[in-house]
Design a protein around this motif. Structure first.
Motif, mmCIF file in Angstrom:
data_model
loop_
_atom_site.group_PDB
_atom_site.id
_atom_site.type_symbol
_atom_site.label_atom_id
_atom_site.label_comp_id
_atom_site.label_asym_id
_atom_site.label_seq_id
_atom_site.Cartn_x
_atom_site.Cartn_y
_atom_site.Cartn_z
ATOM 1 N N LEU A 242 0.826 -1.202 0.000
ATOM 2 C CA LEU A 242 0.000 0.000 0.000
ATOM 3 C C LEU A 242 0.864 1.259 0.000
ATOM 4 O O LEU A 242 0.547 2.243 -0.686
ATOM 5 N N GLN A 243 1.947 1.241 0.734
ATOM 6 C CA GLN A 243 2.864 2.383 0.708
ATOM 7 C C GLN A 243 3.398 2.625 -0.714
ATOM 8 O O GLN A 243 3.487 3.764 -1.165
ATOM 9 N N ALA A 244 3.747 1.534 -1.412
ATOM 10 C CA ALA A 244 4.244 1.663 -2.783
ATOM 11 C C ALA A 244 3.158 2.192 -3.708
ATOM 12 O O ALA A 244 3.432 3.024 -4.588
ATOM 13 N N ILE A 245 1.925 1.738 -3.521
ATOM 14 C CA ILE A 245 0.821 2.202 -4.350
ATOM 15 C C ILE A 245 0.580 3.694 -4.139
ATOM 16 O O ILE A 245 0.420 4.459 -5.099
ATOM 17 N N GLN A 246 0.561 4.128 -2.887
ATOM 18 C CA GLN A 246 0.332 5.543 -2.611
ATOM 19 C C GLN A 246 1.480 6.411 -3.122
ATOM 20 O O GLN A 246 1.275 7.549 -3.529
ATOM 21 N N ARG A 247 2.679 5.858 -3.116
ATOM 22 C CA ARG A 247 3.842 6.595 -3.617
ATOM 23 C C ARG A 247 3.837 6.692 -5.139
ATOM 24 O O ARG A 247 4.137 7.742 -5.712
ATOM 25 N N ASP A 248 3.475 5.612 -5.820
ATOM 26 C CA ASP A 248 3.663 5.518 -7.269
ATOM 27 C C ASP A 248 2.401 5.734 -8.089
ATOM 28 O O ASP A 248 2.501 6.046 -9.286
ATOM 29 N N ILE A 249 1.213 5.548 -7.489
ATOM 30 C CA ILE A 249 -0.002 5.572 -8.305
ATOM 31 C C ILE A 249 -0.989 6.624 -7.814
ATOM 32 O O ILE A 249 -1.294 7.580 -8.527
ATOM 33 N N ALA A 250 -1.542 6.465 -6.616
ATOM 34 C CA ALA A 250 -2.542 7.409 -6.119
ATOM 35 C C ALA A 250 -2.633 7.311 -4.602
ATOM 36 O O ALA A 250 -2.439 6.239 -4.026
ATOM 37 N N MET A 251 -2.958 8.426 -3.965
ATOM 38 C CA MET A 251 -3.064 8.453 -2.509
ATOM 39 C C MET A 251 -4.354 7.809 -2.016
ATOM 40 O O MET A 251 -4.383 7.144 -0.982
ATOM 41 N N SER A 252 -5.457 8.002 -2.757
ATOM 42 C CA SER A 252 -6.733 7.426 -2.355
ATOM 43 C C SER A 252 -6.857 6.033 -2.958
ATOM 44 O O SER A 252 -6.938 5.874 -4.175
ATOM 45 N N VAL A 253 -6.879 5.028 -2.092
ATOM 46 C CA VAL A 253 -6.898 3.629 -2.529
ATOM 47 C C VAL A 253 -8.208 3.003 -2.065
ATOM 48 O O VAL A 253 -8.579 3.110 -0.897
ATOM 49 N N THR A 254 -8.898 2.352 -2.986
ATOM 50 C CA THR A 254 -10.177 1.730 -2.664
ATOM 51 C C THR A 254 -10.145 0.248 -3.007
ATOM 52 O O THR A 254 -9.311 -0.215 -3.787
ATOM 53 N N LEU A 255 -11.095 -0.477 -2.434
ATOM 54 C CA LEU A 255 -11.301 -1.891 -2.756
ATOM 55 C C LEU A 255 -12.660 -2.303 -2.212
ATOM 56 O O LEU A 255 -13.233 -1.619 -1.388
ATOM 57 N N TYR A 256 -13.168 -3.425 -2.722
ATOM 58 C CA TYR A 256 -14.362 -3.984 -2.088
ATOM 59 C C TYR A 256 -14.156 -5.473 -1.901
ATOM 60 O O TYR A 256 -13.411 -6.116 -2.637
ATOM 61 N N VAL A 257 -14.813 -6.005 -0.876
ATOM 62 C CA VAL A 257 -14.536 -7.362 -0.422
ATOM 63 C C VAL A 257 -15.843 -7.974 0.068
ATOM 64 O O VAL A 257 -16.735 -7.263 0.545
ATOM 65 N N ASN A 258 -15.971 -9.279 -0.076
ATOM 66 C CA ASN A 258 -17.176 -9.952 0.411
ATOM 67 C C ASN A 258 -17.249 -9.877 1.930
ATOM 68 O O ASN A 258 -16.239 -10.047 2.619
ATOM 69 N N ASP A 259 -18.448 -9.646 2.450
ATOM 70 C CA ASP A 259 -18.581 -9.447 3.891
ATOM 71 C C ASP A 259 -18.256 -10.697 4.694
ATOM 72 O O ASP A 259 -17.930 -10.613 5.880
ATOM 73 N N PHE A 260 -18.325 -11.879 4.057
ATOM 74 C CA PHE A 260 -18.004 -13.106 4.782
ATOM 75 C C PHE A 260 -16.505 -13.377 4.852
ATOM 76 O O PHE A 260 -16.064 -14.291 5.544
#
Length: 274
Positions: free
Chosen positions: A230-248
């Motif tokens: 996540l640190q690499a993503i925020q450094r290289d791509i975008a600061m706001s990172v999203t995802l969605y995941v199954n509640d189970f």
């Protein structure tokens, strides 16, 4: 009540205005419609005073946005929808529910799988403390490992193999080529952990395909590996990172929330037979 119209590239400014306050929740729609010319997608909308009120993206999958039950009926009755092949409906739960209810009243389509509750999470503040992990871009030399991990994840999530395996492999190679696949490797260059970031627009991106090698699960490494990625993503791509995941998927939810993700909405996905 306004009718449904089909939008083109000429309405890109209208689309950008409509999505401007929804970028985190719909970053994948913004990337698809605003980052490059629209390909074979159908963009249906209702307009009022020259502004988009609702939008339905059809590109093999359907993404409804701001569809009330009445507006959903209009979209479902459109010939662009009636004669399209839809593999899945994905989006905010209320929109998905309204669209499927309208579509299902006069349709031969059948449901194959439902993911009813998928928390949609975001982190938009910089995180620290994971600098000791060596996160790398996955290279083509690692393609076979990357493909196997991705393919196994796809079957586990969707319940079947990709419809077009050549297209699927092409997409994986595209992600490698464009530095959208991150990995953690052991000393023997075996892939332990991977994360994909196939979706990005402006200062928002969406993470997918978070995977840990089966032999390394349950060892307490996921938070360290994902935090470093996540640190690499925020450094290289975008600061706001999203995802969605199954509640189970409680381990994944605990991981993301423990790092600092918070829920901003709830998604649902309905997989259809095609």
């Amino acid at each position: 009540m306004p009718g449904v119209v089909r939008l083109t590239n000429n309405e890109r400014e209208l689309i950008a205005d409509f999505l401007s306050d929804k970028l985190d929740e719909y970053v994948f729609v913004a990337q698809r419609l605003l980052s490059s010319p629209v390909d074979n997608s159908s963009i249906l909308a209702t307009l009022q005073n020259a502004e988009i009120q609702s939008l339905l993206l059809l590109s093999g999958n359907a993404v409804p946005i701001n569809l009330s039950s009445e507006v959903a009926k209009q979209h479902a009755a459109s010939p662009f929808v009636k004669y399209s092949q839809i593999a899945s409906i994905v989006g905010k739960t209320s929109d998905v529910t309204n669209f499927w209810s309208a579509l299902n009243k006069d349709s031969h389509r059948t449901v194959r799988l439902v993911r009813e509750r998928q928390p949609y999470l975001r982190i938009n503040h910089e995180i620290e403390g994971y600098e000791d992990v060596d996160v790398r871009y996955i290279a083509l030399e690692h393609y076979e490992q990357y493909f196997k991990a991705s393919y196994d994840m796809f079957i586990g999530e969707v319940g079947r193999a990709p419809n077009n395996i050549d297209h699927y492999q092409e997409r994986l190679r595209y992600q490698i080529h464009n530095k959208r696949a991150f990995g953690v490797f052991d000393k023997n260059d075996v892939l332990r952990f991977k994360v994909d970031v196939p979706i990005w627009y402006q200062q928002s991106c969406q993470v997918q395909g978070v995977w840990m090698h089966p032999e390394w699960r349950g060892k307490g490494l996921a938070r360290q590996y994902f935090g470093a990625t996540l640190q690499a993503i925020q450094r290289d791509i975008a600061m706001s990172v999203t995802l969605y995941v199954n509640d189970f998927n409680l381990p994944a939810l605990n991981l993301y929330r423990g790092i600092g993700f918070t829920e901003i909405t709830q998604y649902s996905t309905i997989f259809l037979d095609i």
